[in-house]
Design a protein around this motif. Structure first.
Motif, mmCIF file in Angstrom:
data_model
loop_
_atom_site.group_PDB
_atom_site.id
_atom_site.type_symbol
_atom_site.label_atom_id
_atom_site.label_comp_id
_atom_site.label_asym_id
_atom_site.label_seq_id
_atom_site.Cartn_x
_atom_site.Cartn_y
_atom_site.Cartn_z
ATOM 1 N N PRO A 103 0.843 -1.200 0.000
ATOM 2 C CA PRO A 103 0.000 0.000 0.000
ATOM 3 C C PRO A 103 0.870 1.238 0.000
ATOM 4 O O PRO A 103 1.953 1.263 0.586
ATOM 5 N N LEU A 104 0.391 2.259 -0.688
ATOM 6 C CA LEU A 104 1.123 3.530 -0.734
ATOM 7 C C LEU A 104 0.964 4.249 0.587
ATOM 8 O O LEU A 104 -0.098 4.162 1.223
ATOM 9 N N PRO A 105 1.988 4.950 1.021
ATOM 10 C CA PRO A 105 1.852 5.704 2.267
ATOM 11 C C PRO A 105 0.811 6.819 2.093
ATOM 12 O O PRO A 105 0.694 7.397 1.022
ATOM 13 N N THR A 106 0.098 7.084 3.144
ATOM 14 C CA THR A 106 -0.908 8.143 3.080
ATOM 15 C C THR A 106 -0.248 9.486 3.381
ATOM 16 O O THR A 106 0.600 9.579 4.271
ATOM 17 N N ALA A 107 -0.672 10.449 2.636
ATOM 18 C CA ALA A 107 -0.125 11.800 2.836
ATOM 19 C C ALA A 107 -0.912 12.491 3.937
ATOM 20 O O ALA A 107 -2.100 12.243 4.134
ATOM 21 N N ALA A 108 -0.259 13.354 4.636
ATOM 22 C CA ALA A 108 -0.919 14.105 5.701
ATOM 23 C C ALA A 108 -1.899 15.089 5.067
ATOM 24 O O ALA A 108 -1.600 15.722 4.052
ATOM 25 N N ALA A 109 -3.067 15.212 5.636
ATOM 26 C CA ALA A 109 -4.083 16.133 5.135
ATOM 27 C C ALA A 109 -3.693 17.554 5.538
ATOM 28 O O ALA A 109 -3.310 17.812 6.670
#
Length: 169
Positions: free
Chosen positions: A160-166
């Motif tokens: 899974p791709l890392p999630t970016a901070a909102a």
């Protein structure tokens, strides 16, 4: 190494995981060390080692092992002219073994951390899960590490791709 342990003369045998005070200098073919010696010291259970220091030429060259259960084993190296050399050799063997054991445990911990993330991907993908079950668990053709190395590209593409901070604008 010629030695004395529990008032019995013999030889001190050093294996990959045990220190064995042996009563027989030359073991008969097929003789079991446990039967021959009555006991052996599992080096994985030893908590502390103490080596005697040479103050005078007549001092005894001794090694004391204390296990996790608190049992103490004292082994005296008895070679008249070589006992201090033998004690240094035993100390060096123990030191090398401890260093190798530490490196092995660190590698296992590192592999377990890496494998945790990768194993979630393997178990989440039906094709990889079936390959893993067959090659590693059923046929024992590969180890977990070998499997992860062989299928590294497939695992990497399914990670899974890392999630970016909102960011609030």
């Amino acid at each position: 190494w010629p030695s004395r342990c529990k008032k019995a003369n013999g030889e001190l045998l050093f294996t990959t995981s045990r220190l064995v005070p042996s009563r027989l200098v030359h073991r008969p073919e097929g003789a079991d060390l446990e039967t021959e010696c009555g006991y052996s010291v599992d080096l994985r259970q030893v908590k502390t080692y103490q080596f005697s220091r040479q103050k005078t030429p007549t001092d005894k060259a001794c090694l004391q092992l204390v296990t996790g259960s608190g049992a103490k084993v004292i082994i005296e190296l008895t070679s008249p002219g070589e006992r201090w050399v033998h004690l240094r050799e035993v100390a060096e063997c123990i030191k090398i073994r401890e260093e190798e054991q530490n490196r092995f445990e660190e590698a296992q911990e590192r592999d377990a951390r890496i494998a945790g993330v990768h194993m979630r991907v393997v178990l989440g993908c039906p094709e990889l899960r079936e390959q893993y079950r067959y090659l590693v668990q059923q046929a024992n053709v590969m180890t977990l590490t070998e499997f992860l190395e062989a299928y590294a590209q497939d695992i990497a593409t399914r990670m899974p791709l890392p999630t970016a901070a909102a960011v609030d604008l």
